[in-house]
Design a protein around this motif. Structure first.
Motif, PDB file in Angstrom:
ATOM      1  N   LYS A   1       0.947  -1.245   0.034  1.00 41.49           N
ATOM      2  CA  LYS A   1      -0.144   0.009   0.148  1.00 41.49           C
ATOM      3  C   LYS A   1       0.822   1.239  -0.082  1.00 41.49           C
ATOM      4  O   LYS A   1       1.584   1.436   1.038  1.00 41.49           O
TER       5      LYS A   1
ATOM      6  N   HIS B   1      -2.317   5.698  -2.814  1.00 37.11           N
ATOM      7  CA  HIS B   1      -3.499   6.695  -2.375  1.00 37.11           C
ATOM      8  C   HIS B   1      -2.740   8.086  -2.265  1.00 37.11           C
ATOM      9  O   HIS B   1      -1.770   8.057  -1.490  1.00 37.11           O
TER      10      HIS B   1
ATOM     11  N   LYS C   1      -1.474   4.793  11.100  1.00 41.46           N
ATOM     12  CA  LYS C   1      -3.027   4.307  11.200  1.00 41.46           C
ATOM     13  C   LYS C   1      -3.547   3.615   9.655  1.00 41.46           C
ATOM     14  O   LYS C   1      -4.118   2.392   9.972  1.00 41.46           O
ATOM     15  N   GLU C   2      -2.866   4.123   8.648  1.00 41.30           N
ATOM     16  CA  GLU C   2      -3.650   3.455   7.623  1.00 41.30           C
ATOM     17  C   GLU C   2      -2.889   2.426   6.924  1.00 41.30           C
ATOM     18  O   GLU C   2      -3.047   1.804   5.899  1.00 41.30           O
TER      19      GLU C   2
END
Ligand SMILES: Nc1ncnc2c1ncn2[C@@H]1O[C@H](COP(=O)(O)OP(=O)(O)OP(=O)(O)O)[C@@H](O)[C@H]1O
Ligand SMILES: [Mg+2]
Length: 303
Positions: free
Chosen positions: A8, A42, A56-57
């Motif tokens: 990610k 992202h 957190k993500e």
């Protein structure tokens, strides 16, 4: 399998520096190119809570495209080192040194690399003595900005103090630099490679904010028009300039060739512009590297 490899990815953009808008444009282009290649990317518009958010993500890595202070100066790099989140581009030291034009010049001079003569300006400077020492014109610039922000070409002695005051609005460090009159070039480092040289031609006095982002009068030449051996010489100088400040991954160095044909190093960027009309993508294209391939190669510098 590419997306598995990278996990990610946060495309870190924006930030709180003067170059925020430019970074948002670069970031949007990078994000689109990563997503088009099925990478789980992202967009993250960085604010002061960015670290908490990244943790957190559960981001696996950062594509850092924050220009200027905060993003290009070692700050975010140090924070990401502590969080153990890998990121594109160079580390704390090279970022911090390259962001500061005074430190960069000191290192280049120490390594016997050519860069224009300069003086540090303060409110108490003897401006006339500095004019006498450097000669006119003089370029006045903030020590830690990009995108030509806060810069003035001083043509008359009495303008120097005003130019200092203008630059001082952006930074406590202000440099007065001997003006180099001649063709301007920019050279890109990508991984181990030095890409083809670009020559820029502006209508204004210098490559200012208008010429960089707004004018359609600015011309770019790649091939740059130098003879083969001259271009090789310039690429070799660029390589030394990057090495001296410990830049790896990617970067861009700006050079002006004086009237005697000598190349002078102006400054170096560790998070250069990445809009679809920026210089690094232009050099990549000349080397047969598409914008999508380019962002992938930059992402690989995080591994
Ligand atoms: N000593 C100099 N003599 C002549 N022109 C100069 C000099 N220094 C800078 N310039 C001109 O001003 C432009 C911007 O200068 P410089 O690259 O130092 O600033 P910058 O704002 O950090 O740029 P960037 O957007 O590339 O980060 C150069 O591209 C060049 O056209
Ligand atoms: Mg520059």
């Amino acid at each position: 399998m590419i997306e598995k490899h990278f996990g990610k990815v946060a495309v870190l953009m924006g930030g709180w520096a003067a170059e925020r808008e430019v970074s948002l444009n670069s970031g949007a282009a990078v994000l689109e190119a990563l997503q088009a290649q099925d990478i789980d990317a992202h967009g993250v518009d960085a604010d002061r809570n960015v670290l908490t958010m990244l943790k957190k993500e559960k981001f696996d890595r950062v594509f850092n495209i924050m220009h200027g202070r905060g993003g290009e100066d070692g700050n975010i790099q140090g924070a990401l080192d502590i969080l153990q989140i890998p990121y594109t581009g160079c580390g704390v030291m090279a970022s911090a040194l390259s962001m500061n034009k005074l430190m960069t010049k000191r290192i280049w001079l120490g390594a016997n690399l050519p860069t224009p003569a300069y003086e540090v300006l303060t409110a108490d400077s003897d401006f006339i003595a500095i004019v006498n020492k450097l000669g006119l014109p003089i370029m006045v610039k903030p020590g830690n900005e990009g995108s030509s922000i806060g810069m003035t070409k001083v043509k008359h002695p009495e303008q120097l103090q005003k130019a200092y005051e203008h630059a001082a609005q952006y930074d406590s460090l202000v440099l007065a630099e001997q003006w180099v009159s001649g063709d301007e070039y920019t050279i890109t480092l990508l991984g181990e490679d030095i890409l083809p040289v670009i020559r820029l031609e502006v209508q204004s006095d210098f490559y200012d904010y208008e010429a960089k982002y707004k004018s359609d009068q600015t011309k770019y030449y790649c091939p740059c028009g130098l003879k083969d051996e001259e271009e090789k010489e310039l690429q070799a100088l660029a390589k030394l300039a990057f090495q001296a400040v410990a830049i790896n991954g990617w970067g861009r160095v700006d050079v002006i060739r004086d009237q005697k044909g000598k190349f002078c190093l102006i400054e170096v960027n560790t998070v250069p512009g990445m809009t679809d009309h920026s210089l690094v993508p232009m050099a990549a294209e000349a080397a047969g590297i598409s914008f999508e391939q380019l962002v992938l190669r930059i992402l690989e510098t995080s591994i």
